[in-house]
Write an enzyme that holds these catalytic residues in place. Sequence first.
Site, PDB file in Angstrom:
ATOM      1  N   LYS A 116       0.820  -1.223   0.000  1.00  0.00           N
ATOM      2  CA  LYS A 116       0.000   0.000   0.000  1.00  0.00           C
ATOM      3  C   LYS A 116       0.850   1.267   0.000  1.00  0.00           C
ATOM      4  CE  LYS A 116      -1.953  -1.922   3.559  1.00  0.00           C
ATOM      5  NZ  LYS A 116      -1.739  -3.345   3.304  1.00  0.00           N
ATOM      6  N   VAL A 146      -6.117  -3.583  -1.247  1.00  0.00           N
ATOM      7  CA  VAL A 146      -7.256  -3.383  -0.335  1.00  0.00           C
ATOM      8  C   VAL A 146      -8.145  -4.612  -0.424  1.00  0.00           C
ATOM      9  CG1 VAL A 146      -9.106  -1.830   0.385  1.00  0.00           C
ATOM     10  CG2 VAL A 146      -7.230  -0.946  -0.994  1.00  0.00           C
ATOM     11  N   LEU A 150     -10.573  -8.784  -2.843  1.00  0.00           N
ATOM     12  CA  LEU A 150     -12.041  -8.723  -2.898  1.00  0.00           C
ATOM     13  C   LEU A 150     -12.408  -7.689  -3.972  1.00  0.00           C
ATOM     14  CD1 LEU A 150     -13.167  -8.515   0.858  1.00  0.00           C
ATOM     15  CD2 LEU A 150     -13.466 -10.449  -0.692  1.00  0.00           C
ATOM     16  N   GLY A 201      -0.402 -14.478  14.250  1.00  0.00           N
ATOM     17  CA  GLY A 201       0.005 -13.855  12.979  1.00  0.00           C
ATOM     18  C   GLY A 201      -1.073 -12.994  12.346  1.00  0.00           C
ATOM     19  N   LYS A 219      -5.721   2.298   3.136  1.00  0.00           N
ATOM     20  CA  LYS A 219      -6.753   1.603   2.350  1.00  0.00           C
ATOM     21  C   LYS A 219      -7.867   2.554   1.918  1.00  0.00           C
ATOM     22  CE  LYS A 219      -5.812  -2.961   4.142  1.00  0.00           C
ATOM     23  NZ  LYS A 219      -6.087  -3.962   5.157  1.00  0.00           N
ATOM     24  N   GLY A 333      -4.705 -12.620   4.090  1.00  0.00           N
ATOM     25  CA  GLY A 333      -4.260 -14.003   3.924  1.00  0.00           C
ATOM     26  C   GLY A 333      -3.375 -14.113   2.692  1.00  0.00           C
TER      27      GLY A 333
HETATM   28  N1  NAP Z   1      -0.022 -11.078   4.436  1.00  0.00           N
HETATM   29  C1  NAP Z   1      -1.227 -10.659   4.014  1.00  0.00           C
HETATM   30  O1  NAP Z   1      -2.280 -11.236   4.314  1.00  0.00           O
HETATM   31  C2  NAP Z   1      -1.315  -9.444   3.122  1.00  0.00           C
HETATM   32  C3  NAP Z   1      -2.570  -9.079   2.594  1.00  0.00           C
HETATM   33  C4  NAP Z   1      -2.646  -7.985   1.713  1.00  0.00           C
HETATM   34  C5  NAP Z   1      -1.497  -7.269   1.431  1.00  0.00           C
HETATM   35  N2  NAP Z   1      -0.304  -7.633   2.001  1.00  0.00           N
HETATM   36  C6  NAP Z   1       0.883  -6.850   1.649  1.00  0.00           C
HETATM   37  O2  NAP Z   1       1.756  -7.710   0.914  1.00  0.00           O
HETATM   38  C7  NAP Z   1       3.109  -7.301   1.147  1.00  0.00           C
HETATM   39  C8  NAP Z   1       3.921  -8.519   1.592  1.00  0.00           C
HETATM   40  O3  NAP Z   1       3.354  -9.019   2.788  1.00  0.00           O
HETATM   41  P1  NAP Z   1       3.980 -10.303   3.531  1.00  0.00           P
HETATM   42  O4  NAP Z   1       3.022 -10.631   4.604  1.00  0.00           O
HETATM   43  O5  NAP Z   1       4.377 -11.337   2.546  1.00  0.00           O
HETATM   44  O6  NAP Z   1       5.309  -9.638   4.153  1.00  0.00           O
HETATM   45  P2  NAP Z   1       6.587 -10.393   4.718  1.00  0.00           P
HETATM   46  O7  NAP Z   1       6.250 -11.791   5.088  1.00  0.00           O
HETATM   47  O8  NAP Z   1       7.196  -9.476   5.722  1.00  0.00           O
HETATM   48  O9  NAP Z   1       7.583 -10.482   3.442  1.00  0.00           O
HETATM   49  C9  NAP Z   1       8.157  -9.354   2.845  1.00  0.00           C
HETATM   50  C10 NAP Z   1       9.203  -9.844   1.871  1.00  0.00           C
HETATM   51  O10 NAP Z   1       9.723  -8.723   1.159  1.00  0.00           O
HETATM   52  C11 NAP Z   1      11.145  -8.889   1.050  1.00  0.00           C
HETATM   53  N3  NAP Z   1      11.743  -7.591   0.747  1.00  0.00           N
HETATM   54  C12 NAP Z   1      11.773  -6.471   1.506  1.00  0.00           C
HETATM   55  N4  NAP Z   1      12.431  -5.497   0.844  1.00  0.00           N
HETATM   56  C13 NAP Z   1      12.799  -6.013  -0.365  1.00  0.00           C
HETATM   57  C14 NAP Z   1      13.499  -5.512  -1.479  1.00  0.00           C
HETATM   58  N5  NAP Z   1      13.949  -4.246  -1.515  1.00  0.00           N
HETATM   59  N6  NAP Z   1      13.720  -6.335  -2.533  1.00  0.00           N
HETATM   60  C15 NAP Z   1      13.270  -7.618  -2.531  1.00  0.00           C
HETATM   61  N7  NAP Z   1      12.592  -8.167  -1.488  1.00  0.00           N
HETATM   62  C16 NAP Z   1      12.371  -7.367  -0.425  1.00  0.00           C
HETATM   63  C17 NAP Z   1      11.538  -9.484   2.367  1.00  0.00           C
HETATM   64  O11 NAP Z   1      12.821 -10.043   2.257  1.00  0.00           O
HETATM   65  P3  NAP Z   1      13.506 -10.896   3.447  1.00  0.00           P
HETATM   66  O12 NAP Z   1      12.758 -12.204   3.468  1.00  0.00           O
HETATM   67  O13 NAP Z   1      14.901 -11.061   2.995  1.00  0.00           O
HETATM   68  O14 NAP Z   1      13.349 -10.079   4.680  1.00  0.00           O
HETATM   69  C18 NAP Z   1      10.420 -10.529   2.526  1.00  0.00           C
HETATM   70  O15 NAP Z   1      10.744 -11.715   1.801  1.00  0.00           O
HETATM   71  C19 NAP Z   1       3.050  -6.186   2.191  1.00  0.00           C
HETATM   72  O16 NAP Z   1       3.098  -4.940   1.545  1.00  0.00           O
HETATM   73  C20 NAP Z   1       1.691  -6.384   2.847  1.00  0.00           C
HETATM   74  O17 NAP Z   1       1.148  -5.198   3.381  1.00  0.00           O
HETATM   75  C21 NAP Z   1      -0.188  -8.703   2.805  1.00  0.00           C
END
Ligand code: NAP
Length: 359
Positions: A116, A146, A150, A201, A219, A333
């Site tokens: 976001k 967002v 959905l 989590g 959002k 998720g």
């Molecule tokens: N989880 C959900 O349900 C959800 C839902 C909607 C949106 N989102 C959004 O989706 C995004 C990812 O969420 P997540 O839960 O997967 O986060 P996460 O588990 O913290 O994973 C983030 C990943 O990004 C990598 N990263 C950070 N900076 C980077 C860069 N400059 N170049 C390449 N890789 C980089 C990190 O590397 P390292 O592993 O080396 O630290 C990690 O692998 C976020 O913006 C979040 O707000 C998540």
Amino acid sequence: MTAVAKIALLGSGTVGLAVLRRLAQWQGSPRGDGLRLVYAANTRLALSDPAGLDPRNCANLLPGARRTGRAVDGDPLAALGDGGIRILIDATADAGTAARHPACLSAGVHVATACKLAAGTSLDHWRAIREACAQSSTGFGDRATVGAGLPLLRSIRELVAGGDHIHAIAGVMSGSLAWLFHHYDGSRPFSELVREARDSGFTEPDPREDLSGEDVRRKILILARAAGFAIDSHQVEVASLVPPALAAARADEVDARLHLLDEPLQALLSAARFEGCSLRFVARLADGKARVGLEKLCPSDALHGGGGTDNRVAIWSDRYRAQPLVIQGPGAGADVTAAALLDDVLHLRAMAVGKPLAA
Ligand SMILES: NC(=O)c1ccc[n+]([C@@H]2O[C@H](COP(=O)([O-])OP(=O)(O)OC[C@H]3O[C@@H](n4cnc5c(N)ncnc54)[C@H](OP(=O)(O)O)[C@@H]3O)[C@@H](O)[C@H]2O)c1
């Protein structure tokens, strides 16, 4: 011959790994044949192969990569090359990556993002993204930002494209806060539920990030801008749930100070329940003004209902004047978010080959 889109994936966290799993499932299918993963990286390792990487292999190698202390030696734009259909998937929460989206788009690379921090922060940044898309005929896929895919942004954009003016939007848009207030019935202190949500989590490791309302601010900004209201971040009124003494705590003091949430929330819950209502953390846009905060919702309210981490969003427009359009479902998720990112990838590829998919 199938036009192949080259893909670069940034991030191998919960969402990035789910993207790799879905790409692996598509191998050998018509969908998979139209996509070639040429780059996949996290902050520790960058994998690149112009002939195509195996997503399963990437999912095995990236999470376990060692941290060396040096910046990872990788360049997604170089890996995507100069021509053809090129798509960057941003599955990070990295502000630096989000800041580079306009440059990627200007360089002819489409972007699909779950983060976001690109479209949900300053108005200048949002405008830069739109201008880069318009000038380079590139697309910016944001359906994962967002409601984790959905059909919220899609519905708003279709209403606007169909000539409707959006009168108002209101919604429960944070999966973690939806879970907390769905379970908060006064039988346990709110702080205990926050610990449970954090340990499961559902919240960020530092739950203040969810409780502050900042995520919900982004959002509602993204939805408002899609609805035609070019408002800036500071114009959203946010009523944080975090009391000052908790906000000021160091990360290692947060757990011990979570009890500061309990008394004020218990009082609000008692008042709401006295009227047969419940508490929900709500974002509202009306008359071009947006606000975010805790509200008492009564059974007659369009936002009442929904359970677990469900998002529930109501949209009022010219055609949905009295009764809003209500969209509800899992708004968080890894799997739904990854599916939304790859939906965007398929749409961007189809747009590039001149055969847009059905919405
Ligand atoms: N989880 C959900 O349900 C959800 C839902 C909607 C949106 N989102 C959004 O989706 C995004 C990812 O969420 P997540 O839960 O997967 O986060 P996460 O588990 O913290 O994973 C983030 C990943 O990004 C990598 N990263 C950070 N900076 C980077 C860069 N400059 N170049 C390449 N890789 C980089 C990190 O590397 P390292 O592993 O080396 O630290 C990690 O692998 C976020 O913006 C979040 O707000 C998540």
